[in-house]
Design an enzyme around this catalytic site. Structure first.
Site, PDB file in Angstrom:
ATOM      1  CE  LYS A  17      37.243  10.189  24.770  1.00  0.00           C
ATOM      2  NZ  LYS A  17      38.227  11.234  24.559  1.00  0.00           N
TER       3      LYS A  17
ATOM      4  CB  ALA B  22      40.990  16.155  20.963  1.00  0.00           C
TER       5      ALA B  22
ATOM      6  CG  ASP C  20      38.697  14.587  26.723  1.00  0.00           C
ATOM      7  OD1 ASP C  20      39.402  14.165  27.657  1.00  0.00           O
ATOM      8  OD2 ASP C  20      38.186  13.847  25.865  1.00  0.00           O
TER       9      ASP C  20
ATOM     10  N   GLY D  57      42.017  20.122  13.138  1.00  0.00           N
ATOM     11  CA  GLY D  57      41.344  18.878  13.483  1.00  0.00           C
ATOM     12  C   GLY D  57      39.880  19.114  13.821  1.00  0.00           C
TER      13      GLY D  57
ATOM     14  CB  THR E 170      38.997   6.155  26.074  1.00  0.00           C
ATOM     15  OG1 THR E 170      39.842   6.807  25.126  1.00  0.00           O
ATOM     16  CG2 THR E 170      39.398   4.694  26.191  1.00  0.00           C
TER      17      THR E 170
HETATM   18  P1  NDP Z   1      39.897  11.542  16.444  1.00  0.00           P
HETATM   19  O1  NDP Z   1      40.278  10.285  15.718  1.00  0.00           O
HETATM   20  O2  NDP Z   1      38.495  11.766  16.857  1.00  0.00           O
HETATM   21  O3  NDP Z   1      40.314  12.814  15.523  1.00  0.00           O
HETATM   22  C1  NDP Z   1      41.580  12.910  14.932  1.00  0.00           C
HETATM   23  C2  NDP Z   1      41.678  14.214  14.153  1.00  0.00           C
HETATM   24  O4  NDP Z   1      43.011  14.325  13.650  1.00  0.00           O
HETATM   25  C3  NDP Z   1      40.753  14.281  12.951  1.00  0.00           C
HETATM   26  O5  NDP Z   1      40.312  15.608  12.775  1.00  0.00           O
HETATM   27  C4  NDP Z   1      41.685  13.881  11.786  1.00  0.00           C
HETATM   28  O6  NDP Z   1      41.307  14.432  10.551  1.00  0.00           O
HETATM   29  C5  NDP Z   1      42.970  14.522  12.243  1.00  0.00           C
HETATM   30  N1  NDP Z   1      44.148  13.921  11.645  1.00  0.00           N
HETATM   31  C6  NDP Z   1      44.730  12.748  11.984  1.00  0.00           C
HETATM   32  N2  NDP Z   1      45.807  12.521  11.218  1.00  0.00           N
HETATM   33  C7  NDP Z   1      45.898  13.581  10.355  1.00  0.00           C
HETATM   34  C8  NDP Z   1      46.799  13.945   9.322  1.00  0.00           C
HETATM   35  N3  NDP Z   1      47.839  13.178   9.006  1.00  0.00           N
HETATM   36  N4  NDP Z   1      46.590  15.120   8.664  1.00  0.00           N
HETATM   37  C9  NDP Z   1      45.550  15.912   8.977  1.00  0.00           C
HETATM   38  N5  NDP Z   1      44.657  15.617   9.970  1.00  0.00           N
HETATM   39  C10 NDP Z   1      44.835  14.471  10.626  1.00  0.00           C
HETATM   40  O7  NDP Z   1      40.875  11.598  17.672  1.00  0.00           O
HETATM   41  P2  NDP Z   1      40.696  12.476  19.016  1.00  0.00           P
HETATM   42  O8  NDP Z   1      40.220  13.824  18.619  1.00  0.00           O
HETATM   43  O9  NDP Z   1      39.940  11.709  20.016  1.00  0.00           O
HETATM   44  O10 NDP Z   1      42.189  12.545  19.527  1.00  0.00           O
HETATM   45  C11 NDP Z   1      43.128  13.391  18.880  1.00  0.00           C
HETATM   46  C12 NDP Z   1      44.355  13.500  19.755  1.00  0.00           C
HETATM   47  O11 NDP Z   1      43.988  14.180  20.942  1.00  0.00           O
HETATM   48  C13 NDP Z   1      44.933  12.148  20.181  1.00  0.00           C
HETATM   49  O12 NDP Z   1      46.301  12.148  19.900  1.00  0.00           O
HETATM   50  C14 NDP Z   1      44.719  12.096  21.680  1.00  0.00           C
HETATM   51  O13 NDP Z   1      45.826  11.516  22.334  1.00  0.00           O
HETATM   52  C15 NDP Z   1      44.624  13.568  22.033  1.00  0.00           C
HETATM   53  N6  NDP Z   1      43.815  13.798  23.234  1.00  0.00           N
HETATM   54  C16 NDP Z   1      44.442  14.386  24.278  1.00  0.00           C
HETATM   55  C17 NDP Z   1      43.754  14.608  25.445  1.00  0.00           C
HETATM   56  C18 NDP Z   1      44.473  15.213  26.602  1.00  0.00           C
HETATM   57  O14 NDP Z   1      43.909  15.232  27.699  1.00  0.00           O
HETATM   58  N7  NDP Z   1      45.673  15.730  26.418  1.00  0.00           N
HETATM   59  C19 NDP Z   1      42.334  14.265  25.602  1.00  0.00           C
HETATM   60  C20 NDP Z   1      41.758  13.690  24.411  1.00  0.00           C
HETATM   61  C21 NDP Z   1      42.496  13.456  23.280  1.00  0.00           C
HETATM   62  P3  NDP Z   1      40.094  13.824   9.667  1.00  0.00           P
HETATM   63  O15 NDP Z   1      38.830  14.231  10.350  1.00  0.00           O
HETATM   64  O16 NDP Z   1      40.286  14.528   8.354  1.00  0.00           O
HETATM   65  O17 NDP Z   1      40.304  12.358   9.619  1.00  0.00           O
END
Ligand code: NDP
Length: 286
Positions: free
Chosen positions: A72, A136, A108, A132, A68
């Protein structure tokens, strides 16, 4: 002479931070249910120690590990083999050992797809909006593309990350992808079939919701959230008010765990037991 083994099969979870990761709950419940002498060990691994930790999988003859944040992507370079979809995403969340070699997979996106397929949602030909472009989102979009989605709109605040994901999808899969910079309230195109929140907005204790015009959601759209906790995010609540069919991140989390479980143990995962264990942990009524 003893006719039993006191040796446990070991599975890890390498990350930093890892303290809040609940995967141990679903895995230990599944091991117990099947009477498997396995242990799931949630382990803090610093970035500088990742290579050593991956080597230790072989040294300790472990069955595998979850990977994690923040490892990753980095972990790929230390593995012997990486599955095609995980290589496309450039991210691995599950490592298993076979014949002394390490194999990387990403479950995932498969967990996400499984949650939809369980409810007979057809993905072929569908038009999808994904909010996003992080880990994920990469996992979900690559699996959606491989499952035959026709079009994916990636909406992200970071332009480089969004454009990189769209380029990957257009270059390496058959889906038609385009990027929308998320610098104002996003209006969901009315021909959209599936909308996915793949950002971290709404993850407990955050009570915010993504900046979209919720009145552009229509009741024929399927709306999904990757956030596993809370189960009912403000994003999904808005979608339900518009009578959309919704899917939360809880099922995705259980399903991705079930796929990893099978890779490590070779056994079908007792998915109901895993679901109940996680629901109890989150205080969720099933
Ligand atoms: P990352 O940090 O890789 O990506 C986060 C994404 O969210 C980015 O695109 C970021 O945008 C965007 N983001 C965050 N805050 C904001 C905001 N305020 N406004 C707009 N965009 C925002 O995280 P992950 O992709 O690894 O994880 C994302 C979520 O997915 C987590 O909450 C995690 O718990 C969940 N998840 C769930 C799983 C499941 O099995 N249910 C498995 C894996 C993850 P930017 O690129 O512009 O910064």
């Amino acid at each position: 002479m003893l006719n039993k083994s006191y040796r446990s099969e070991l599975i890890g979870l390498f990350g930093m931070p890892v303290d809040e990761n609940p995967t141990v709950i679903i895995m230990e419940a599944a091991f117990k249910e099947l009477g498997l002498n396995y242990r799931y060990n949630t382990t803090m691994v610093k970035p500088k120690d990742l290579e050593t930790a991956v080597k230790a999988l072989k040294a300790f003859n472990m069955k595998g590990t979850n990977i994690t944040i923040p490892h990753k992507v980095e972990v790929l370079k230390y593995l012997d083999y990486v599955a095609e979809d995980a290589a496309l995403m450039g991210a691995v969340n599950t490592v298993y050992l076979k014949n002394g070699k390490t194999y990387g997979e990403n479950t995932d996106g498969k967990g996400f797809i499984t949650s939809l397929r369980e409810e007979n949602i057809e993905l072929k030909g569908k038009k999808v909006v994904v909010l996003g472009a992080g880990g994920a989102a990469r996992a979900a979009t690559v699996e959606l593309a491989m499952a035959g989605a026709q079009q994916i709109v990636v909406v992200n605040t970071n332009k480089d990350r969004g454009e990189t994901l769209v380029k990957l999808l257009n270059d390496k899969t058959k889906v038609k992808a385009r990027f929308v910079l998320w610098d104002k309230t996003f209006e969901v195109p009315n021909d959209t079939n599936i909308v996915v929140n793949a950002t971290s907005i709404g993850l407990c204790p955050d009570t915010n919701k993504p900046n979209i015009n919720y009145d552009t959601l229509t009741k024929d759209m399927i709306v999904c959230d990757v956030i596993p906790n809370p189960p009912q995010t403000p994003f999904l609540e808005e979608a339900e008010k518009r009578e959309c069919r919704t899917f939360d991140g809880f099922s995705m989390l259980v399903n991705q765990g079930a796929i990893s479980f099978k890779l490590w143990t070779g056994e079908e995962a007792p998915i109901d037991v895993m679901r109940k264990a996680l629901a109890k942990e989150f205080g969720r009524v099933l």
